[in-house]
Write a protein that holds these residues in place. Structure first.
Motif, mmCIF file in Angstrom:
data_model
loop_
_atom_site.group_PDB
_atom_site.id
_atom_site.type_symbol
_atom_site.label_atom_id
_atom_site.label_comp_id
_atom_site.label_asym_id
_atom_site.label_seq_id
_atom_site.Cartn_x
_atom_site.Cartn_y
_atom_site.Cartn_z
ATOM 1 N N MET A 1 0.829 -1.183 0.000
ATOM 2 C CA MET A 1 0.000 0.000 0.000
ATOM 3 C C MET A 1 0.878 1.254 0.000
ATOM 4 S SD MET A 1 -3.111 0.799 2.479
ATOM 5 C CE MET A 1 -3.705 2.414 2.702
ATOM 6 N N LEU A 2 1.968 1.202 0.758
ATOM 7 C CA LEU A 2 2.875 2.340 0.805
ATOM 8 C C LEU A 2 3.493 2.606 -0.563
ATOM 9 C CD1 LEU A 2 4.273 4.474 2.550
ATOM 10 C CD2 LEU A 2 6.050 2.791 3.012
ATOM 11 N N LEU A 3 3.834 1.536 -1.270
ATOM 12 C CA LEU A 3 4.392 1.690 -2.605
ATOM 13 C C LEU A 3 3.376 2.321 -3.563
ATOM 14 C CD1 LEU A 3 6.862 1.203 -4.366
ATOM 15 C CD2 LEU A 3 5.973 -1.071 -4.855
ATOM 16 N N GLY A 4 2.115 1.993 -3.407
ATOM 17 C CA GLY A 4 1.068 2.605 -4.219
ATOM 18 C C GLY A 4 0.951 4.102 -3.970
ATOM 19 N N LEU A 5 1.083 4.510 -2.721
ATOM 20 C CA LEU A 5 1.050 5.941 -2.410
ATOM 21 C C LEU A 5 2.266 6.661 -2.977
ATOM 22 C CD1 LEU A 5 -0.220 5.759 1.275
ATOM 23 C CD2 LEU A 5 -1.530 6.359 -0.762
ATOM 24 N N VAL A 6 3.425 5.997 -2.952
ATOM 25 C CA VAL A 6 4.642 6.584 -3.523
ATOM 26 C C VAL A 6 4.500 6.751 -5.035
ATOM 27 C CG1 VAL A 6 7.094 6.141 -3.964
ATOM 28 C CG2 VAL A 6 6.156 5.808 -1.681
ATOM 29 N N VAL A 7 3.938 5.751 -5.695
ATOM 30 C CA VAL A 7 3.741 5.839 -7.148
ATOM 31 C C VAL A 7 2.750 6.944 -7.483
ATOM 32 C CG1 VAL A 7 2.855 4.602 -9.164
ATOM 33 C CG2 VAL A 7 4.371 3.452 -7.567
ATOM 34 N N THR A 8 1.701 7.082 -6.703
ATOM 35 C CA THR A 8 0.730 8.156 -6.931
ATOM 36 C C THR A 8 1.386 9.517 -6.775
ATOM 37 O OG1 THR A 8 -1.015 6.726 -6.069
ATOM 38 C CG2 THR A 8 -1.504 9.076 -6.236
ATOM 39 N N ALA A 9 2.174 9.683 -5.731
ATOM 40 C CA ALA A 9 2.878 10.952 -5.526
ATOM 41 C C ALA A 9 3.895 11.211 -6.627
ATOM 42 C CB ALA A 9 3.549 10.959 -4.162
ATOM 43 N N ALA A 10 4.557 10.167 -7.088
ATOM 44 C CA ALA A 10 5.550 10.340 -8.155
ATOM 45 C C ALA A 10 4.893 10.768 -9.455
ATOM 46 C CB ALA A 10 6.327 9.040 -8.368
ATOM 47 N N VAL A 11 3.770 10.151 -9.787
ATOM 48 C CA VAL A 11 3.095 10.496 -11.039
ATOM 49 C C VAL A 11 2.513 11.899 -10.969
ATOM 50 C CG1 VAL A 11 1.113 9.945 -12.498
ATOM 51 C CG2 VAL A 11 2.621 8.132 -11.729
ATOM 52 N N LEU A 12 1.811 12.200 -9.899
ATOM 53 C CA LEU A 12 1.182 13.518 -9.801
ATOM 54 C C LEU A 12 2.190 14.616 -9.490
ATOM 55 C CD1 LEU A 12 -2.139 12.709 -7.944
ATOM 56 C CD2 LEU A 12 -1.805 13.186 -10.359
ATOM 57 N N GLY A 13 3.065 14.370 -8.517
ATOM 58 C CA GLY A 13 4.027 15.395 -8.115
ATOM 59 C C GLY A 13 5.185 15.537 -9.075
ATOM 60 N N GLY A 14 5.912 14.455 -9.278
ATOM 61 C CA GLY A 14 7.075 14.512 -10.161
ATOM 62 C C GLY A 14 6.705 14.738 -11.608
ATOM 63 N N GLY A 15 5.678 14.030 -12.065
ATOM 64 C CA GLY A 15 5.238 14.213 -13.446
ATOM 65 C C GLY A 15 4.669 15.597 -13.690
ATOM 66 N N GLY A 16 3.882 16.092 -12.748
ATOM 67 C CA GLY A 16 3.317 17.435 -12.895
ATOM 68 C C GLY A 16 4.384 18.507 -12.922
ATOM 69 N N TRP A 17 5.351 18.400 -12.008
ATOM 70 C CA TRP A 17 6.440 19.391 -11.986
ATOM 71 C C TRP A 17 7.260 19.334 -13.264
ATOM 72 C CZ3 TRP A 17 11.754 18.984 -12.163
ATOM 73 C CH2 TRP A 17 12.459 20.176 -11.890
ATOM 74 N N ALA A 18 7.570 18.122 -13.720
ATOM 75 C CA ALA A 18 8.392 17.962 -14.925
ATOM 76 C C ALA A 18 7.686 18.518 -16.155
ATOM 77 C CB ALA A 18 8.733 16.491 -15.129
ATOM 78 N N VAL A 19 6.399 18.278 -16.278
ATOM 79 C CA VAL A 19 5.655 18.805 -17.428
ATOM 80 C C VAL A 19 5.624 20.323 -17.388
ATOM 81 C CG1 VAL A 19 3.333 18.968 -18.407
ATOM 82 C CG2 VAL A 19 4.288 16.757 -17.847
ATOM 83 N N GLN A 20 5.385 20.890 -16.219
ATOM 84 C CA GLN A 20 5.346 22.353 -16.111
ATOM 85 C C GLN A 20 6.701 22.961 -16.448
ATOM 86 O OE1 GLN A 20 2.901 24.373 -15.820
ATOM 87 N NE2 GLN A 20 4.165 26.200 -15.694
ATOM 88 N N GLN A 21 7.774 22.381 -15.964
ATOM 89 C CA GLN A 21 9.112 22.899 -16.262
ATOM 90 C C GLN A 21 9.443 22.763 -17.744
ATOM 91 O OE1 GLN A 21 11.378 24.515 -14.298
ATOM 92 N NE2 GLN A 21 9.666 24.590 -12.869
ATOM 93 N N THR A 22 9.064 21.646 -18.339
ATOM 94 C CA THR A 22 9.325 21.431 -19.755
ATOM 95 C C THR A 22 8.544 22.423 -20.601
ATOM 96 O OG1 THR A 22 9.661 19.090 -19.317
ATOM 97 C CG2 THR A 22 9.308 19.719 -21.600
ATOM 98 N N MET A 23 7.300 22.652 -20.248
ATOM 99 C CA MET A 23 6.489 23.616 -21.008
ATOM 100 C C MET A 23 7.062 25.022 -20.877
ATOM 101 S SD MET A 23 4.234 21.824 -22.492
ATOM 102 C CE MET A 23 2.948 22.900 -23.033
ATOM 103 N N ALA A 24 7.546 25.380 -19.699
ATOM 104 C CA ALA A 24 8.146 26.701 -19.509
ATOM 105 C C ALA A 24 9.444 26.828 -20.293
ATOM 106 C CB ALA A 24 8.387 26.959 -18.027
ATOM 107 N N ASP A 25 10.244 25.763 -20.347
ATOM 108 C CA ASP A 25 11.507 25.804 -21.085
ATOM 109 C C ASP A 25 11.291 25.809 -22.591
ATOM 110 O OD1 ASP A 25 13.103 25.987 -18.874
ATOM 111 O OD2 ASP A 25 13.457 23.824 -18.727
ATOM 112 N N VAL A 26 10.273 25.115 -23.068
ATOM 113 C CA VAL A 26 10.004 25.069 -24.499
ATOM 114 C C VAL A 26 9.506 26.426 -24.987
ATOM 115 C CG1 VAL A 26 8.471 24.040 -26.225
ATOM 116 C CG2 VAL A 26 9.644 22.597 -24.587
ATOM 117 N N GLN A 27 8.770 27.138 -24.153
ATOM 118 C CA GLN A 27 8.266 28.444 -24.547
ATOM 119 C C GLN A 27 9.362 29.492 -24.583
ATOM 120 O OE1 GLN A 27 5.066 29.139 -21.831
ATOM 121 N NE2 GLN A 27 3.682 27.723 -22.870
ATOM 122 N N ALA A 28 10.484 29.241 -23.929
ATOM 123 C CA ALA A 28 11.614 30.161 -23.983
ATOM 124 C C ALA A 28 12.246 30.072 -25.377
ATOM 125 C CB ALA A 28 12.635 29.810 -22.912
#
Length: 152
Positions: A1-28
């Motif tokens: 169950m703990l691993l499931g929570l880590v995967v959820t946080a990784a997808v939403l947190g890490g993936g969300g941050w990475a997409v936002q940073q990539t979109m900001a860098d591409v617009q530069a």
């Protein structure tokens, strides 16, 4: 169950941050620099975590929890987009990094990436071999019985 929570946080947190940073860098103007490489590395790390959980021999609960979170959020988005976009905190009182994560998660939600990941994470739950217990050599001694007096 703990691993499931880590995967959820990784997808939403890490993936969300990475997409936002990539979109900001591409617009530069020139989309190269260390921040772009960090964002792409973060996306690769999230992909690695998801891939290991999907392909590895771990409990199916580790993929069931994030799949239900992602699919439920996608269903809420399909039924009421405004409500789905307000489920994550967003406002002036929220930390800047959290705002970037939320913005990226919204991009992933609107693009259907969270639905795709939710289905991909749900597939291992349907495999019966994931629910079966691993074979242990000590189990044979415990269940061994004499054949005398047995009907089988």
């Amino acid at each position: 169950m703990l691993l499931g929570l880590v995967v959820t946080a990784a997808v939403l947190g890490g993936g969300g941050w990475a997409v936002q940073q990539t979109m900001a860098d591409v617009q530069a103007a020139p989309p190269v620099g260390p921040s772009l490489w960090i964002a792409l590395g973060s996306m690769a790390a999230v992909g690695l975590v998801v891939g290991l959980v999907v392909a590895g021999r771990v409990s199916p609960v580790a993929t069931f929890i994030p799949s239900m979170v992602l699919l439920a959020w996608t269903v809420v988005y399909a039924l009421d987009a405004n409500r789905a976009l307000t489920l994550l905190p967003d406002g002036p009182a929220v930390n800047g990094v959290v705002r970037e994560i939320v913005s990226g998660a919204h991009i992933l939600l609107r693009g259907g990436v969270l639905a795709l990941l939710g289905v991909a994470l749900f597939i291992p739950v349907l495999m019966p071999s994931r629910w079966a217990r691993r074979y242990d050599e000590d189990d044979d001694d415990y269940e061994e019985q004499t054949r005398e007096g047995s009907y089988y």
